[in-house]
Design a protein around this motif. Sequence first.
Motif, PDB file in Angstrom:
ATOM      1  N   TYR A 256      12.723  54.530  46.890  1.00 26.45           N
ATOM      2  CA  TYR A 256      12.965  55.231  45.618  1.00 26.45           C
ATOM      3  C   TYR A 256      14.450  55.135  45.310  1.00 26.45           C
ATOM      4  O   TYR A 256      15.283  55.431  46.177  1.00 26.45           O
ATOM      5  CB  TYR A 256      12.511  56.688  45.800  1.00 26.45           C
ATOM      6  CG  TYR A 256      12.986  57.665  44.764  1.00 26.45           C
ATOM      7  CD1 TYR A 256      12.556  57.584  43.439  1.00 26.45           C
ATOM      8  CD2 TYR A 256      13.856  58.711  45.111  1.00 26.45           C
ATOM      9  CE1 TYR A 256      12.982  58.513  42.492  1.00 26.45           C
ATOM     10  CE2 TYR A 256      14.276  59.642  44.183  1.00 26.45           C
ATOM     11  CZ  TYR A 256      13.842  59.532  42.864  1.00 26.45           C
ATOM     12  OH  TYR A 256      14.252  60.457  41.929  1.00 26.45           O
ATOM     13  N   ASP A 283      16.037  59.390  35.823  1.00 25.59           N
ATOM     14  CA  ASP A 283      14.838  58.763  35.251  1.00 25.59           C
ATOM     15  C   ASP A 283      13.533  59.315  35.816  1.00 25.59           C
ATOM     16  O   ASP A 283      12.463  59.093  35.242  1.00 25.59           O
ATOM     17  CB  ASP A 283      14.876  57.245  35.496  1.00 25.59           C
ATOM     18  CG  ASP A 283      15.791  56.557  34.485  1.00 25.59           C
ATOM     19  OD1 ASP A 283      16.303  57.256  33.587  1.00 25.59           O
ATOM     20  OD2 ASP A 283      15.995  55.334  34.611  1.00 25.59           O
ATOM     21  N   CYS A 284      13.590  59.981  36.967  1.00 23.38           N
ATOM     22  CA  CYS A 284      12.336  60.502  37.542  1.00 23.38           C
ATOM     23  C   CYS A 284      11.890  61.729  36.758  1.00 23.38           C
ATOM     24  O   CYS A 284      12.618  62.716  36.662  1.00 23.38           O
ATOM     25  CB  CYS A 284      12.530  60.865  39.012  1.00 23.38           C
ATOM     26  SG  CYS A 284      11.051  61.627  39.708  1.00 23.38           S
ATOM     27  N   ILE A 285      10.678  61.644  36.207  1.00 22.54           N
ATOM     28  CA  ILE A 285      10.189  62.762  35.395  1.00 22.54           C
ATOM     29  C   ILE A 285       9.332  63.716  36.220  1.00 22.54           C
ATOM     30  O   ILE A 285       8.650  64.570  35.689  1.00 22.54           O
ATOM     31  CB  ILE A 285       9.418  62.263  34.151  1.00 22.54           C
ATOM     32  CG1 ILE A 285       8.208  61.412  34.573  1.00 22.54           C
ATOM     33  CG2 ILE A 285      10.328  61.475  33.225  1.00 22.54           C
ATOM     34  CD1 ILE A 285       7.239  61.150  33.432  1.00 22.54           C
ATOM     35  N   ASP A 286       9.376  63.537  37.525  1.00 26.03           N
ATOM     36  CA  ASP A 286       8.692  64.420  38.469  1.00 26.03           C
ATOM     37  C   ASP A 286       7.190  64.541  38.174  1.00 26.03           C
ATOM     38  O   ASP A 286       6.607  65.611  38.332  1.00 26.03           O
ATOM     39  CB  ASP A 286       9.343  65.817  38.452  1.00 26.03           C
ATOM     40  CG  ASP A 286       9.211  66.511  39.809  1.00 26.03           C
ATOM     41  OD1 ASP A 286       8.828  65.819  40.783  1.00 26.03           O
ATOM     42  OD2 ASP A 286       9.471  67.715  39.891  1.00 26.03           O
ATOM     43  N   CYS A 287       6.605  63.408  37.767  1.00 25.88           N
ATOM     44  CA  CYS A 287       5.169  63.444  37.437  1.00 25.88           C
ATOM     45  C   CYS A 287       4.307  63.340  38.689  1.00 25.88           C
ATOM     46  O   CYS A 287       3.106  63.567  38.644  1.00 25.88           O
ATOM     47  CB  CYS A 287       4.833  62.293  36.499  1.00 25.88           C
ATOM     48  SG  CYS A 287       5.146  60.683  37.261  1.00 25.88           S
ATOM     49  N   ARG A 288       4.888  62.950  39.808  1.00 25.97           N
ATOM     50  CA  ARG A 288       4.226  62.842  41.102  1.00 25.97           C
ATOM     51  C   ARG A 288       3.077  61.830  41.127  1.00 25.97           C
ATOM     52  O   ARG A 288       2.204  61.883  41.990  1.00 25.97           O
ATOM     53  CB  ARG A 288       3.735  64.218  41.582  1.00 25.97           C
ATOM     54  CG  ARG A 288       4.883  65.154  41.929  1.00 25.97           C
ATOM     55  CD  ARG A 288       4.432  66.589  42.148  1.00 25.97           C
ATOM     56  NE  ARG A 288       3.273  66.681  43.012  1.00 25.97           N
ATOM     57  CZ  ARG A 288       3.335  66.804  44.329  1.00 25.97           C
ATOM     58  NH1 ARG A 288       4.490  66.856  44.912  1.00 25.97           N
ATOM     59  NH2 ARG A 288       2.239  66.889  45.044  1.00 25.97           N
ATOM     60  N   GLN A 289       3.117  60.885  40.194  1.00 26.51           N
ATOM     61  CA  GLN A 289       2.083  59.839  40.218  1.00 26.51           C
ATOM     62  C   GLN A 289       2.250  58.972  41.469  1.00 26.51           C
ATOM     63  O   GLN A 289       1.274  58.491  42.031  1.00 26.51           O
ATOM     64  CB  GLN A 289       2.182  58.959  38.961  1.00 26.51           C
ATOM     65  CG  GLN A 289       1.798  59.658  37.679  1.00 26.51           C
ATOM     66  CD  GLN A 289       0.357  60.121  37.670  1.00 26.51           C
ATOM     67  OE1 GLN A 289      -0.515  59.503  38.283  1.00 26.51           O
ATOM     68  NE2 GLN A 289       0.105  61.218  36.995  1.00 26.51           N
ATOM     69  N   CYS A 290       3.506  58.782  41.904  1.00 29.61           N
ATOM     70  CA  CYS A 290       3.753  57.983  43.115  1.00 29.61           C
ATOM     71  C   CYS A 290       3.168  58.677  44.349  1.00 29.61           C
ATOM     72  O   CYS A 290       2.727  58.027  45.292  1.00 29.61           O
ATOM     73  CB  CYS A 290       5.252  57.739  43.298  1.00 29.61           C
ATOM     74  SG  CYS A 290       6.232  59.244  43.246  1.00 29.61           S
ATOM     75  N   ARG A 301       9.890  59.661  47.457  1.00 29.78           N
ATOM     76  CA  ARG A 301      11.206  60.125  46.997  1.00 29.78           C
ATOM     77  C   ARG A 301      11.970  60.842  48.112  1.00 29.78           C
ATOM     78  O   ARG A 301      13.158  61.097  47.992  1.00 29.78           O
ATOM     79  CB  ARG A 301      11.037  61.044  45.788  1.00 29.78           C
ATOM     80  CG  ARG A 301      10.468  60.315  44.576  1.00 29.78           C
ATOM     81  CD  ARG A 301      10.121  61.267  43.470  1.00 29.78           C
ATOM     82  NE  ARG A 301       9.148  62.254  43.894  1.00 29.78           N
ATOM     83  CZ  ARG A 301       8.835  63.342  43.207  1.00 29.78           C
ATOM     84  NH1 ARG A 301       9.427  63.585  42.050  1.00 29.78           N
ATOM     85  NH2 ARG A 301       7.929  64.183  43.649  1.00 29.78           N
ATOM     86  N   CYS A 318       4.680  54.157  39.624  1.00 28.00           N
ATOM     87  CA  CYS A 318       5.923  54.519  38.948  1.00 28.00           C
ATOM     88  C   CYS A 318       6.265  53.525  37.847  1.00 28.00           C
ATOM     89  O   CYS A 318       6.726  53.919  36.775  1.00 28.00           O
ATOM     90  CB  CYS A 318       7.049  54.626  39.968  1.00 28.00           C
ATOM     91  SG  CYS A 318       8.525  55.322  39.239  1.00 28.00           S
ATOM     92  N   MET A 322       7.193  54.385  34.076  1.00 28.07           N
ATOM     93  CA  MET A 322       8.446  53.946  33.445  1.00 28.07           C
ATOM     94  C   MET A 322       8.155  53.167  32.161  1.00 28.07           C
ATOM     95  O   MET A 322       8.840  53.332  31.155  1.00 28.07           O
ATOM     96  CB  MET A 322       9.257  53.061  34.424  1.00 28.07           C
ATOM     97  CG  MET A 322       9.853  53.812  35.593  1.00 28.07           C
ATOM     98  SD  MET A 322      11.028  55.069  35.089  1.00 28.07           S
ATOM     99  CE  MET A 322      10.225  56.554  35.601  1.00 28.07           C
ATOM    100  N   LEU A 331      12.030  51.969  39.433  1.00 27.07           N
ATOM    101  CA  LEU A 331      12.614  53.198  39.989  1.00 27.07           C
ATOM    102  C   LEU A 331      12.176  53.329  41.450  1.00 27.07           C
ATOM    103  O   LEU A 331      12.937  53.746  42.316  1.00 27.07           O
ATOM    104  CB  LEU A 331      12.146  54.417  39.163  1.00 27.07           C
ATOM    105  CG  LEU A 331      12.607  55.785  39.635  1.00 27.07           C
ATOM    106  CD1 LEU A 331      14.118  55.873  39.706  1.00 27.07           C
ATOM    107  CD2 LEU A 331      12.070  56.901  38.726  1.00 27.07           C
ATOM    108  N   VAL A 332      10.914  52.952  41.709  1.00 27.31           N
ATOM    109  CA  VAL A 332      10.459  52.765  43.090  1.00 27.31           C
ATOM    110  C   VAL A 332      10.240  51.268  43.221  1.00 27.31           C
ATOM    111  O   VAL A 332       9.540  50.676  42.397  1.00 27.31           O
ATOM    112  CB  VAL A 332       9.147  53.530  43.372  1.00 27.31           C
ATOM    113  CG1 VAL A 332       8.710  53.312  44.813  1.00 27.31           C
ATOM    114  CG2 VAL A 332       9.307  55.016  43.089  1.00 27.31           C
TER     115      VAL A 332
HETATM  116  S1  SF4 Z   1       6.055  58.148  39.676  1.00 33.25           S
HETATM  117 FE1  SF4 Z   1       8.213  57.668  39.316  1.00 33.25          FE
HETATM  118  S2  SF4 Z   1       8.754  59.147  37.754  1.00 33.25           S
HETATM  119 FE2  SF4 Z   1       6.877  59.923  38.615  1.00 33.25          FE
HETATM  120  S3  SF4 Z   1       7.539  61.263  40.246  1.00 33.25           S
HETATM  121 FE3  SF4 Z   1       7.270  59.275  41.173  1.00 33.25          FE
HETATM  122  S4  SF4 Z   1       9.315  58.393  41.121  1.00 33.25           S
HETATM  123 FE4  SF4 Z   1       9.331  60.086  39.664  1.00 33.25          FE
END
Ligand code: SF4
Length: 483
Positions: A256, A283-290, A301, A318, A322, A331-332
Motif C-alpha cells: 500500500y 487518496d485512500c477513501i477508507d472503503c475497505r474494498q481491499c 494498509r 483498489c 481509484m 495505490l495498492v
Molecule cells: S481499496 Fe484502496 S481506497 Fe479503499 S480502503 Fe483499500 S487502499 Fe483505501
Amino acid sequence: MKPSDQKIKPAPSGAQDVNWGDFRDHLATADKEGHRMWVYPKKPKGRYYLTRLSFSFLLILIMFAGPFIKIHGNPLLMINIVERKFSLFGVIFWPQDNLIFAFGFLLFLTGIAVFTAAFGRLWCGWTCPQTVMMEMVFRRLEYFIEGDAQAQRALDKSPWNANKVSRKLVKHAVFIGLSFVIGNTLLAYLIGLEPLLEIITDTPASHLTGLFFMCLFTLVFYSIFARFREQACTFICPYGRLQSTLLDENSIVVAYDYKRGEKRGTLHRTQDADERKASGVGDCIDCRQCVAVCPTGIDIRNGTQMECVNCTACIDACDSVMTKIGKPRGLVRFASINGIEKGERLRITPRIIGYCVVLALLGLGLLALLITRKDMDTTLLRAPGVLFQTATDGKINNLYLVKLTNKTQHDMPIELKLENMEGTLEVSGGHSLVPAEKQIETSVLIQIDPLKLMTSSTPLIVGVYSEGKKVETLRTVFIGPHK
Ligand code: SF4
Ligand code: SF4
C-alpha cells in the motif's frame, strides 16, 4: 469523473473486522480469545485476477495431466518413496543419486531465497498448488453454490432450513469428490499411474494400504480446502514462515502506498479533489474494498504481513475504486518499501548478487553431476554372518551380495571380473543382464587359492564390464585364514 458522481460502497462488516489498531498482536482470523474468525472474501475481479485465472487453469491442467504424460515410457514426475524410485522429466533417479538430490534440493532452496528476496511471495499467490486450488477451484465453486461473501455470511447465520441444508450438502459433496480426485492425482505422482489404476480396478482386499492412503489423502485435502484454508499458509507452510527472514526493503511485494494514501478519509460527495487535498486527506477513501477481497483476512494498509500471499486481489479491488473516483491506479501495487519511500525501482542488492553466485555454483555442480552420472551403479558387500569357507580342493570361498542398478533406458549385459588377484568369480543365478531402469540383487562367490593370499584380509578389486567396456570399479576385501 468527479468523486461526487461515484458510488463506492464501504465493505460490509464480517470476519475482517478485527481491531486494526493492534493487528500486530493477534491474527486477523482470530478474536482476542483465539477463536477462529471465518473469512468471507468478496469475489475478486480485475486484470490481475483474470491473468491469475488463466495461469491457474494452465497449472491445474498440467497438474492433472502430469501422471498421464510419459517420456521414454517413464512418468513426467514421480516421487515413489516406497520403491525409492524417482522420475523427473522421464529420467529415472535412484537413491544412489543422493548427491544429485542434495544439489537439486540446495538449488531449489537457493532459488526460492533469490526469488523471494527479489519478488516476495509471488510463488504463494500465483503458483502454489494450495492457493491455486483454493482460490481458483474451491472458492469459485463456493461462490457458485452459496453466492458472494455477503450471501455466504447470511447463509451461515440463517437457521437450518431446506435452502441451507441443500446448499451445504451440495457444496461438501462436490468438495469431497474434488478432494478424492486431487488425492488420487497425488497418489499417481507417488506410486505411478499403473499401480494406481490397479488399486482402483482390482479387488479392494488386495490393496488395503493403497485404499487407506486414498481415503487419507481425500480427508486431508477436504479438511484443508473446506475448513483449514488460509490457516495452512499461516501456520503450516514453512515457506510462509520463512518469508520474514528473506524479504528486505528492496523486495517487491504487494504494498500500500501510504505516502499517497494517508491520511485516510471517506469520500464526501460535496468535496472535489482539490478540496480533499487541501484538507490533508490522501487518496485512500477508507472503503475497505481491499480488505473485503483478501482471502487471508488482512488489511494490506497495515504493511507487509506474514499472512499476505501476494494474491493481488487487493490491487484489483483498489484499482477499481481509484478508477471510479478518477484517481490513478496503483495505490495498492507491486512495489518495494524503498520503491514507495524513495521512488526506487527494483534494485539488485549485494544480497541478491550473493544468492545468484551461490545459485550459479550449485547449478554448475548439478550439471557436472548429471553429465558424469554413471550408467550402472553397483554395490558389492560381504554377505552378513559369513567369514569364509574352505572348499574340498582347499581353495577359500567368500560370499558377497551385489546390487546392480541400470540407470539407462536399455538392457545392460554385465560381467564381473577379478582385477588384482588370480581366482574365480561366479555370479549366482547367472544374472548377466540388468533390464533398463531396473535394479537386481544377487550373490557372488569368489574363490581364491590360499597360497595367493598374503594376509587374512586381502584387498580386492572387481571390475564391472558391459559389452567389453568397464562401467565401474568396486573395492572390497577377501577374508582368509590367519597367516
Ligand atoms: S481499496 Fe484502496 S481506497 Fe479503499 S480502503 Fe483499500 S487502499 Fe483505501
Ligand atoms: S493483502 Fe492483498 S495480496 Fe495479500 S493476501 Fe490479502 S488480498 Fe492477497
